[in-house]
Design a protein around this motif. Structure first.
Motif, PDB file in Angstrom:
ATOM      1  N   ALA A 115     101.021  -1.518  41.989  1.00  0.00           N
ATOM      2  CA  ALA A 115     100.327  -2.787  42.240  1.00  0.00           C
ATOM      3  C   ALA A 115      99.041  -2.863  41.420  1.00  0.00           C
ATOM      4  N   VAL A 116      99.186  -2.525  40.126  1.00  0.00           N
ATOM      5  CA  VAL A 116      98.042  -2.545  39.209  1.00  0.00           C
ATOM      6  C   VAL A 116      98.357  -3.458  38.037  1.00  0.00           C
ATOM      7  N   LEU A 117      97.420  -4.306  37.724  1.00  0.00           N
ATOM      8  CA  LEU A 117      97.520  -5.186  36.576  1.00  0.00           C
ATOM      9  C   LEU A 117      96.487  -4.689  35.566  1.00  0.00           C
ATOM     10  N   THR A 118      96.902  -4.470  34.317  1.00  0.00           N
ATOM     11  CA  THR A 118      95.978  -3.992  33.293  1.00  0.00           C
ATOM     12  C   THR A 118      95.806  -5.076  32.236  1.00  0.00           C
ATOM     13  N   VAL A 119      94.574  -5.557  32.101  1.00  0.00           N
ATOM     14  CA  VAL A 119      94.250  -6.555  31.083  1.00  0.00           C
ATOM     15  C   VAL A 119      94.090  -5.811  29.763  1.00  0.00           C
ATOM     16  N   LEU A 120      94.914  -6.195  28.786  1.00  0.00           N
ATOM     17  CA  LEU A 120      94.903  -5.536  27.485  1.00  0.00           C
ATOM     18  C   LEU A 120      93.888  -6.156  26.535  1.00  0.00           C
ATOM     19  N   ARG A 121      93.886  -7.476  26.484  1.00  0.00           N
ATOM     20  CA  ARG A 121      92.987  -8.212  25.588  1.00  0.00           C
ATOM     21  C   ARG A 121      92.595  -9.521  26.249  1.00  0.00           C
ATOM     22  N   VAL A 122      91.412 -10.025  25.893  1.00  0.00           N
ATOM     23  CA  VAL A 122      90.955 -11.342  26.313  1.00  0.00           C
ATOM     24  C   VAL A 122      90.523 -12.053  25.033  1.00  0.00           C
ATOM     25  N   LEU A 123      91.241 -13.119  24.693  1.00  0.00           N
ATOM     26  CA  LEU A 123      90.960 -13.846  23.459  1.00  0.00           C
ATOM     27  C   LEU A 123      90.602 -15.283  23.776  1.00  0.00           C
ATOM     28  N   GLN A 124      89.988 -15.937  22.813  1.00  0.00           N
ATOM     29  CA  GLN A 124      89.702 -17.354  22.979  1.00  0.00           C
ATOM     30  C   GLN A 124      90.870 -18.155  22.445  1.00  0.00           C
ATOM     31  N   ASP A 125      91.130 -19.267  23.102  1.00  0.00           N
ATOM     32  CA  ASP A 125      92.157 -20.174  22.633  1.00  0.00           C
ATOM     33  C   ASP A 125      91.783 -20.604  21.213  1.00  0.00           C
ATOM     34  N   GLY A 126      92.768 -20.686  20.351  1.00  0.00           N
ATOM     35  CA  GLY A 126      92.500 -21.075  18.972  1.00  0.00           C
ATOM     36  C   GLY A 126      92.464 -19.889  18.020  1.00  0.00           C
ATOM     37  N   MET A 127      92.311 -18.676  18.565  1.00  0.00           N
ATOM     38  CA  MET A 127      92.374 -17.490  17.724  1.00  0.00           C
ATOM     39  C   MET A 127      93.839 -17.250  17.347  1.00  0.00           C
ATOM     40  N   ASN A 128      94.061 -16.535  16.276  1.00  0.00           N
ATOM     41  CA  ASN A 128      95.424 -16.203  15.861  1.00  0.00           C
ATOM     42  C   ASN A 128      95.918 -15.073  16.767  1.00  0.00           C
ATOM     43  N   ARG A 129      96.298 -15.437  17.971  1.00  0.00           N
ATOM     44  CA  ARG A 129      96.607 -14.455  19.011  1.00  0.00           C
ATOM     45  C   ARG A 129      97.792 -13.565  18.673  1.00  0.00           C
ATOM     46  N   GLU A 130      98.811 -14.126  18.020  1.00  0.00           N
ATOM     47  CA  GLU A 130      99.985 -13.311  17.696  1.00  0.00           C
ATOM     48  C   GLU A 130      99.602 -12.209  16.701  1.00  0.00           C
ATOM     49  N   TYR A 131      98.840 -12.566  15.679  1.00  0.00           N
ATOM     50  CA  TYR A 131      98.406 -11.580  14.689  1.00  0.00           C
ATOM     51  C   TYR A 131      97.521 -10.517  15.340  1.00  0.00           C
ATOM     52  N   ILE A 132      96.556 -10.952  16.140  1.00  0.00           N
ATOM     53  CA  ILE A 132      95.624 -10.023  16.789  1.00  0.00           C
ATOM     54  C   ILE A 132      96.373  -9.080  17.716  1.00  0.00           C
TER      55      ILE A 132
END
Length: 114
Positions: free
Chosen positions: A86-103
């Motif tokens: 029952a653990v959720l691990t946040v990997l990354r927090v990005l801003q909308d508009g960033m090239n999220r797939e590449y990052i």
């Protein structure tokens, strides 16, 4: 009864959030705006604790777990869920508009995941 998940952050996710807050403070020189950012991040975390699997996956995996995406205001939370613990691990927090797939691909590659 709803299950409540605990939330953990990778160093990268913490760096993402610290970088965003630093940018806000350095650019706008407005402490209240920085504090508002922290409040938004805490609200997002609270909403993730209750139904984390309710958000779409992005087609990538991290250590065998599907990566989920939760949009929140103008931010994107990428995370994995360990149902057994029952653990959720946040990997990354990005801003909308960033090239999220590449990052995300680059980050996964750096982690030895791709």
């Amino acid at each position: 009864m709803s299950r409540i998940y605990s939330v953990e952050y990778t160093y990268s996710a913490r760096d993402d959030m610290l970088g965003m807050k630093k940018y806000i403070l350095d650019t706008f020189k407005y402490r209240e705006l920085g504090d508002s950012f922290v409040k938004k991040m805490k609200e997002a975390e609270k909403s993730l604790k209750v139904l984390p699997a309710g958000y779409n996956t992005v087609g990538f995996q991290y250590r065998g777990y599907d990566i989920h995406l939760k949009p929140y205001k103008s931010y994107l939370f990428f995370y994995v869920i360990d149902e057994e613990k029952a653990v959720l691990t946040v990997l990354r927090v990005l801003q909308d508009g960033m090239n999220r797939e590449y990052i995300l691909k680059r980050w996964l590659s750096e982690q030895g995941n791709i």
